[in-house]
Design a protein around this motif. Sequence first.
Motif, PDB file in Angstrom:
ATOM      1  N   ASN A 135       0.815  -1.224   0.000  1.00  0.00           N
ATOM      2  CA  ASN A 135       0.000   0.000   0.000  1.00  0.00           C
ATOM      3  C   ASN A 135       0.844   1.269   0.000  1.00  0.00           C
ATOM      4  O   ASN A 135       0.399   2.313  -0.488  1.00  0.00           O
ATOM      5  N   LYS A 142      -4.237   4.366  -7.198  1.00  0.00           N
ATOM      6  CA  LYS A 142      -5.032   5.228  -6.310  1.00  0.00           C
ATOM      7  C   LYS A 142      -6.315   5.668  -7.000  1.00  0.00           C
ATOM      8  O   LYS A 142      -6.393   5.734  -8.223  1.00  0.00           O
ATOM      9  N   ASN A 145      -9.384  10.392  -5.356  1.00  0.00           N
ATOM     10  CA  ASN A 145      -9.100  11.161  -4.142  1.00  0.00           C
ATOM     11  C   ASN A 145      -7.694  10.904  -3.607  1.00  0.00           C
ATOM     12  O   ASN A 145      -7.327  11.414  -2.544  1.00  0.00           O
ATOM     13  N   LYS A 147      -6.491   7.991  -2.684  1.00  0.00           N
ATOM     14  CA  LYS A 147      -6.455   6.891  -1.726  1.00  0.00           C
ATOM     15  C   LYS A 147      -6.123   5.598  -2.463  1.00  0.00           C
ATOM     16  O   LYS A 147      -6.646   5.333  -3.550  1.00  0.00           O
TER      17      LYS A 147
END
Length: 221
Positions: A135, A142, A145, A147
């Motif tokens: 991660n 991603k 946003n 993330k």
Amino acid sequence: MDNTGGSKSEERPDGQIGNATPPHQDTMQVCLSGHKITGHYEENPESRRERCANCGEPFPWSKAEEKEFLAKDYGTADISKLLIDDDLKNIIQDRLDEAELCLRARAPLSAVIACGSAVEGMLYAYACNNMKLYNQAKAAPKDKNGKVRPFDDWTLEDLINVAKEVSHIDEGAKKFAQPLRDFRNYVHPRQQLKEAFNPDLAMAEVCYQVAKLIISNLEQS
């Protein structure tokens, strides 16, 4: 002549019976996206290209590099030593065994799909076992946003890129795994037709060798 007066067929070293002419074989050239450029790479050198006319992608390796890669010994396609849950490991091993059977049966598309499935399964398992490492990788995909996406949303290309970044696979594995990137698409005939993906036996052999190399890499990671 045989004792019935007919001509006796003889079995040749290539396995053909009688005087039948064996089918002509040549090498296929494909781009990074798997688009077929020519099926006569050796016979008609003028048909070779530097980049794909369909997508502009370059060709991932030379024939000399491919020959050298296939000549290397990465062991067998046995994942018994990998740190993967037994239930998932059994399924992945079945895919690898199936890929080998497809190669023997000269079914390259099925072999490529089985190899892609097995490689995805192995890398997904190692991602799940190393969640923080994967991660935090720069190559981790991603959303809009910023993330990191859940592992279930990662493509095989994402897994390959991150596995290389965190040193779970080497540059050779990443390079020669390119034909596997979109293996899921080729399950669907319409998508295969759209992308003009027509793997030959040589490509399937590369994909199977990639699977064995990745097993070797993961055993050492």
